[in-house]
Motif scaffolding. Structure first.
Motif, PDB file in Angstrom:
ATOM      1  N   ALA A  76       0.832  -1.202   0.000  1.00 16.33           N
ATOM      2  CA  ALA A  76       0.000   0.000   0.000  1.00 16.33           C
ATOM      3  C   ALA A  76       0.871   1.258   0.000  1.00 16.33           C
ATOM      4  O   ALA A  76       2.103   1.185  -0.122  1.00 16.33           O
ATOM      5  N   ALA A  77       0.228   2.423   0.125  1.00 20.71           N
ATOM      6  CA  ALA A  77       0.940   3.708   0.164  1.00 20.71           C
ATOM      7  C   ALA A  77       0.123   4.661   1.018  1.00 20.71           C
ATOM      8  O   ALA A  77      -0.367   5.692   0.561  1.00 20.71           O
ATOM      9  N   ALA A  78      -0.032   4.311   2.291  1.00 21.78           N
ATOM     10  CA  ALA A  78      -0.923   5.036   3.198  1.00 21.78           C
ATOM     11  C   ALA A  78      -0.594   6.527   3.240  1.00 21.78           C
ATOM     12  O   ALA A  78       0.526   6.918   3.577  1.00 21.78           O
ATOM     13  N   GLY A  79      -1.589   7.339   2.893  1.00 18.18           N
ATOM     14  CA  GLY A  79      -1.439   8.781   2.981  1.00 18.18           C
ATOM     15  C   GLY A  79      -0.558   9.419   1.929  1.00 18.18           C
ATOM     16  O   GLY A  79      -0.436  10.639   1.865  1.00 18.18           O
ATOM     17  N   ASP A  80       0.072   8.620   1.080  1.00 23.00           N
ATOM     18  CA  ASP A  80       0.973   9.133   0.039  1.00 23.00           C
ATOM     19  C   ASP A  80       0.199   9.181  -1.280  1.00 23.00           C
ATOM     20  O   ASP A  80       0.088   8.175  -1.971  1.00 23.00           O
ATOM     21  N   GLN A  81      -0.287  10.374  -1.619  1.00 25.26           N
ATOM     22  CA  GLN A  81      -1.153  10.514  -2.785  1.00 25.26           C
ATOM     23  C   GLN A  81      -0.466  10.089  -4.080  1.00 25.26           C
ATOM     24  O   GLN A  81      -1.007   9.292  -4.852  1.00 25.26           O
ATOM     25  N   GLN A  82       0.738  10.614  -4.329  1.00 23.59           N
ATOM     26  CA  GLN A  82       1.443  10.274  -5.556  1.00 23.59           C
ATOM     27  C   GLN A  82       1.851   8.803  -5.564  1.00 23.59           C
ATOM     28  O   GLN A  82       1.784   8.128  -6.589  1.00 23.59           O
ATOM     29  N   GLY A  83       2.266   8.306  -4.398  1.00 22.68           N
ATOM     30  CA  GLY A  83       2.638   6.892  -4.286  1.00 22.68           C
ATOM     31  C   GLY A  83       1.451   5.981  -4.549  1.00 22.68           C
ATOM     32  O   GLY A  83       1.582   4.933  -5.194  1.00 22.68           O
ATOM     33  N   ALA A  84       0.270   6.392  -4.082  1.00 22.92           N
ATOM     34  CA  ALA A  84      -0.941   5.593  -4.285  1.00 22.92           C
ATOM     35  C   ALA A  84      -1.340   5.584  -5.757  1.00 22.92           C
ATOM     36  O   ALA A  84      -1.793   4.564  -6.287  1.00 22.92           O
ATOM     37  N   ILE A  85      -1.155   6.738  -6.444  1.00 25.72           N
ATOM     38  CA  ILE A  85      -1.455   6.798  -7.872  1.00 25.72           C
ATOM     39  C   ILE A  85      -0.535   5.856  -8.642  1.00 25.72           C
ATOM     40  O   ILE A  85      -0.973   5.055  -9.479  1.00 25.72           O
ATOM     41  N   SER A  86       0.772   5.932  -8.353  1.00 26.63           N
ATOM     42  CA  SER A  86       1.755   5.090  -9.049  1.00 26.63           C
ATOM     43  C   SER A  86       1.483   3.610  -8.820  1.00 26.63           C
ATOM     44  O   SER A  86       1.483   2.809  -9.762  1.00 26.63           O
ATOM     45  N   LEU A  87       1.232   3.249  -7.554  1.00 28.38           N
ATOM     46  CA  LEU A  87       0.996   1.843  -7.226  1.00 28.38           C
ATOM     47  C   LEU A  87      -0.318   1.354  -7.831  1.00 28.38           C
ATOM     48  O   LEU A  87      -0.399   0.244  -8.370  1.00 28.38           O
ATOM     49  N   GLY A  88      -1.358   2.202  -7.782  1.00 28.74           N
ATOM     50  CA  GLY A  88      -2.656   1.829  -8.329  1.00 28.74           C
ATOM     51  C   GLY A  88      -2.598   1.615  -9.844  1.00 28.74           C
ATOM     52  O   GLY A  88      -3.159   0.648 -10.365  1.00 28.74           O
ATOM     53  N   MET A  89      -1.895   2.504 -10.541  1.00 35.35           N
ATOM     54  CA  MET A  89      -1.779   2.361 -11.988  1.00 35.35           C
ATOM     55  C   MET A  89      -0.874   1.188 -12.349  1.00 35.35           C
ATOM     56  O   MET A  89      -1.132   0.469 -13.326  1.00 35.35           O
ATOM     57  N   ALA A  90       0.213   0.981 -11.581  1.00 39.61           N
ATOM     58  CA  ALA A  90       1.103  -0.162 -11.842  1.00 39.61           C
ATOM     59  C   ALA A  90       0.344  -1.479 -11.685  1.00 39.61           C
ATOM     60  O   ALA A  90       0.492  -2.395 -12.503  1.00 39.61           O
ATOM     61  N   ALA A  91      -0.488  -1.566 -10.634  1.00 35.60           N
ATOM     62  CA  ALA A  91      -1.263  -2.788 -10.400  1.00 35.60           C
ATOM     63  C   ALA A  91      -2.270  -3.020 -11.529  1.00 35.60           C
ATOM     64  O   ALA A  91      -2.485  -4.158 -11.972  1.00 35.60           O
ATOM     65  N   THR A  92      -2.879  -1.933 -12.022  1.00 38.38           N
ATOM     66  CA  THR A  92      -3.840  -2.041 -13.121  1.00 38.38           C
ATOM     67  C   THR A  92      -3.153  -2.506 -14.406  1.00 38.38           C
ATOM     68  O   THR A  92      -3.620  -3.429 -15.085  1.00 38.38           O
ATOM     69  N   ILE A  93      -2.032  -1.858 -14.743  1.00 37.47           N
ATOM     70  CA  ILE A  93      -1.303  -2.217 -15.964  1.00 37.47           C
ATOM     71  C   ILE A  93      -0.788  -3.648 -15.877  1.00 37.47           C
ATOM     72  O   ILE A  93      -0.743  -4.368 -16.879  1.00 37.47           O
ATOM     73  N   PHE A  94      -0.421  -4.081 -14.681  1.00 36.43           N
ATOM     74  CA  PHE A  94       0.017  -5.464 -14.466  1.00 36.43           C
ATOM     75  C   PHE A  94      -1.038  -6.445 -14.952  1.00 36.43           C
ATOM     76  O   PHE A  94      -0.737  -7.472 -15.569  1.00 36.43           O
ATOM     77  N   HIS A  95      -2.306  -6.113 -14.705  1.00 40.13           N
ATOM     78  CA  HIS A  95      -3.411  -7.005 -15.092  1.00 40.13           C
ATOM     79  C   HIS A  95      -3.777  -6.912 -16.570  1.00 40.13           C
ATOM     80  O   HIS A  95      -4.519  -7.752 -17.069  1.00 40.13           O
ATOM     81  N   TRP A  96      -3.284  -5.864 -17.267  1.00 40.23           N
ATOM     82  CA  TRP A  96      -3.681  -5.663 -18.658  1.00 40.23           C
ATOM     83  C   TRP A  96      -2.483  -5.580 -19.596  1.00 40.23           C
ATOM     84  O   TRP A  96      -2.651  -5.294 -20.782  1.00 40.23           O
ATOM     85  N   GLY A  97      -1.278  -5.839 -19.101  1.00 42.63           N
ATOM     86  CA  GLY A  97      -0.067  -5.675 -19.889  1.00 42.63           C
ATOM     87  C   GLY A  97       0.541  -6.970 -20.382  1.00 42.63           C
ATOM     88  O   GLY A  97      -0.104  -7.781 -21.047  1.00 42.63           O
ATOM     89  N   LEU A  98       1.801  -7.205 -20.043  1.00 45.32           N
ATOM     90  CA  LEU A  98       2.557  -8.325 -20.611  1.00 45.32           C
ATOM     91  C   LEU A  98       1.973  -9.694 -20.267  1.00 45.32           C
ATOM     92  O   LEU A  98       2.007 -10.611 -21.098  1.00 45.32           O
ATOM     93  N   HIS A  99       1.461  -9.865 -19.056  1.00 42.49           N
ATOM     94  CA  HIS A  99       1.014 -11.198 -18.646  1.00 42.49           C
ATOM     95  C   HIS A  99      -0.174 -11.718 -19.456  1.00 42.49           C
ATOM     96  O   HIS A  99      -0.119 -12.841 -19.977  1.00 42.49           O
ATOM     97  N   PRO A 100      -1.271 -10.958 -19.594  1.00 42.56           N
ATOM     98  CA  PRO A 100      -2.355 -11.491 -20.443  1.00 42.56           C
ATOM     99  C   PRO A 100      -1.905 -11.713 -21.871  1.00 42.56           C
ATOM    100  O   PRO A 100      -2.274 -12.714 -22.493  1.00 42.56           O
ATOM    101  N   TRP A 101      -1.073 -10.821 -22.390  1.00 39.90           N
ATOM    102  CA  TRP A 101      -0.649 -10.972 -23.779  1.00 39.90           C
ATOM    103  C   TRP A 101       0.405 -12.042 -23.947  1.00 39.90           C
ATOM    104  O   TRP A 101       0.557 -12.617 -25.026  1.00 39.90           O
ATOM    105  N   GLY A 102       1.138 -12.345 -22.868  1.00 38.16           N
ATOM    106  CA  GLY A 102       2.020 -13.507 -22.900  1.00 38.16           C
ATOM    107  C   GLY A 102       1.219 -14.798 -23.002  1.00 38.16           C
ATOM    108  O   GLY A 102       1.577 -15.725 -23.739  1.00 38.16           O
ATOM    109  N   ILE A 103       0.091 -14.853 -22.279  1.00 40.81           N
ATOM    110  CA  ILE A 103      -0.803 -16.019 -22.347  1.00 40.81           C
ATOM    111  C   ILE A 103      -1.361 -16.172 -23.759  1.00 40.81           C
ATOM    112  O   ILE A 103      -1.316 -17.254 -24.361  1.00 40.81           O
ATOM    113  N   TYR A 104      -1.881 -15.074 -24.308  1.00 40.48           N
ATOM    114  CA  TYR A 104      -2.455 -15.125 -25.657  1.00 40.48           C
ATOM    115  C   TYR A 104      -1.395 -15.474 -26.698  1.00 40.48           C
ATOM    116  O   TYR A 104      -1.656 -16.220 -27.646  1.00 40.48           O
TER     117      TYR A 104
END
Length: 552
Positions: free
Chosen positions: A178-206
């Protein structure tokens, strides 16, 4: 044996062109459709693989009937199965997905990357521009519409909230630490986690599934079905029950993967109609939507690929581009432009930790989000993989893998950055909490509601969801019909109509029998055995590529 004459004289299964130039064809006496049942009664033509079609259709019909008949009883069962599978086997899905990505990347840098799909002298069927456009189309779907706003926003919120521990166990849903209270850190972590689910791994499977199907059909001369991939492992037994089971698992995985997407699409379209026109967002509305859109999909099936799927796909891409461009230029344009590169960097930095299968403290995130996603992508892999295989003939393995891994991944990053980044900016800069507090299926419309031309863009969003629904159902019917017709790509339309109706019926049954959890459970349950199939396919790919002549 590898020689020009054999490659040129070969006539692989119906609809599959013979390799051009040197190719190591597999010598088998199997003839496509030889085990099929053909009949014509009451004006309905049939040409189907008796065992695969019968087992698949009877099991699916039984499932639909039981789920609809015992709606109240099956919901707790779905919940229990989902908890057990994600709680105990999330490491397996994460580990398997890592293997697929590593294999896809490794093949790019080996001499096997020089193998050309379709034979050493094969030329591409499509230009780079046309090919990239179709890869983009394959990467777009109901999932991006449903999760484009909700997932970045959700991960941002949970990351900002920090960790919560009860009785020594974390109960929050934040990714990693997590990134408690860290606004920019929470944005970075939230977007990284999202891209993780829609980036190389699904397309590696396909990519793994698409490459396997393309290699064993276009280079080895076998039917375009999942069982063909296993010829190096099973030999001639692949045409018997071992192969039947592989194809049956592919049918189950594809049907439930599609049903999950259709269920999500119906819930979002229903929410959008309620938001725009005040139509009640109820199960009745969702069922009527599924029925109506399935009827439209049937019309597309009857028109065929060229007139049906192709036209809808073109409409679908044009609308998606328009909506994406609108959000970029009307939303926080500079923030989206800089965020694209910042989010990519955050993804690269957090990728090792996000993909770690073992020792995870963020159990809710890795089990409830990642394990579900990986099972969903694996369920979709026969469908997306077969489409990518069909349009990639003539490409070398190296350019195929680079394009399939990177082009759709970058499109997904841009989509998530534009839609998710705009929603997060509305929360932080404008103080608008409505988008964060809305239900997942409504968050897209709440975000668009803060931009100009709300009624128009929200309506376009609803239409996009419906068109994605139609094209997915239509294309999925073609793929499932090909599998259950013993690899034939020109089976009677009546069979595609049957599978189109079945997809709608499964989506309705799952929504009524347990909602989103039922959809997720169906994907996890069918994705689990099919993951084992794909792991075995990795060995077959390497063995098949090693025997192929390299393109010069």
């Amino acid at each position: 044996m590898t020689n020009d004459n054999k490659a040129q004289d070969a006539t692989p299964g119906e609809g599959i062109p013979a390799p051009e130039g040197p190719a190591n064809l597999i010598d088998t006496d199997y003839v496509i459709g030889q085990d099929n049942i053909t009949a014509s009664k009451f004006g309905v033509n049939l040409d189907l693989h008796g065992k695969v079609f019968t087992v698949s259709s009877l099991v699916i019909l039984f499932f639909v009937i039981i789920t609809l008949a015992l709606q109240n009883q099956v919901e707790p069962i779905f919940n229990a199965i989902f908890s057990v599978l994600t709680g105990n086997l999330s490491w397996f899905f994460l580990l398997a997905a890592n293997i697929f990505v590593i294999l896809a990347i490794a093949l790019i840098f080996t001499p096997m990357g020089k193998v050309r799909i379709g034979g050493a002298h094969a030329s591409p069927d499509f230009s780079y521009a046309g090919w990239f456009a179709m890869l983009f189309a394959a990467g777009m779907g109901i999932g991006l519409m449903f999760y484009g706003v909700s997932e970045p926003l959700t991960h941002f919120g949970t990351a900002m909230g920090g960790t919560t521990v009860e009785d020594g166990v974390r109960t929050d849903w934040a990714p990693l630490g997590a990134a408690a209270g860290d606004q920019q850190g929470a944005i970075s972590l939230g977007m990284a986690a999202t891209i993780f689910h829609w980036g190389l791994h699904p397309w590696g499977i396909y990519a793994v599934v698409a490459l396997a199907l393309a290699l064993f059909s276009f280079n080895k001369g076998l039917p375009l079905t999942m069982r063909s991939i296993f010829y190096p492992i099973l030999g001639e037994r692949v045409w018997g029950w071992p192969g039947h089971i592989i194809d049956i698992l592919a049918v189950f995985a594809t049907l439930f993967g599609l049903a999950t997407s259709l269920g999500l699409g119906a819930s979002q379209a229903s929410a959008g109609l309620g938001y725009l026109f005040g139509i009640p967002d109820t199960n009745v509305t969702m069922v009527l939507l599924i029925m109506g859109i399935t009827i439209v999909a049937l019309g597309s099936v009857m028109l065929g690929v060229d007139k049906g799927v192709q036209r809808l796909s073109q409409l679908n891409m044009a609308l998606a581009f328009l909506l994406l461009a609108f959000v970029i230029f009307v939303g926080p344009t500079v923030l989206i432009a800089t965020g694209f590169f910042e989010n990519l960097m955050a993804y690269v930095v957090n990728l090792p930790a996000l993909s770690m299968p073992f020792g995870r403290e963020d159990a809710n995130f890795s089990q409830g989000w990642t394990a579900f996603y990986w099972a969903w992508w694996i369920s979709w892999s026969p469908f997306v993989g077969m489409f990518i295989a069909r349009v990639s003939r003539g490409r070398t393995v190296r350019e195929f893998l680079i394009a399939v891994l990177l082009v759709p991944s970058l499109v997904s990053v841009l989509w998530m950055t534009a839609f998710g980044g705009t929603a997060i900016d509305q929360v932080i800069t404008d103080g608008f909490q409505g988008v964060q507090e809305a239900a997942l299926e409504l968050q897209l419309f709440e975000m668009l509601g803060q931009l100009p031309l709300t009624a128009i863009t929200s309506f376009v969003g609803i239409v996009l969801v419906m068109v994605f629904f139609i094209t997915s159902s239509d294309s999925g019917s073609l793929v499932i019909d090909s599998i259950t017709a013993g690899g034939k790509v020109d089976a009677p339309k009546s069979q595609r109509v049957f599978w189109c109706l079945i997809e709608g019926a499964i989506a309705i049954a799952l929504l009524l029998g347990g909602g989103l959890t039922a959809l997720q459970t169906a994907v996890i349950t069918t994705g689990l055995p099919f993951t084992l199939v794909l792991l075995a396919a990795c060995y077959a790919i390497v063995k098949g590529l090693m025997s192929e002549p390299k393109s010069v």
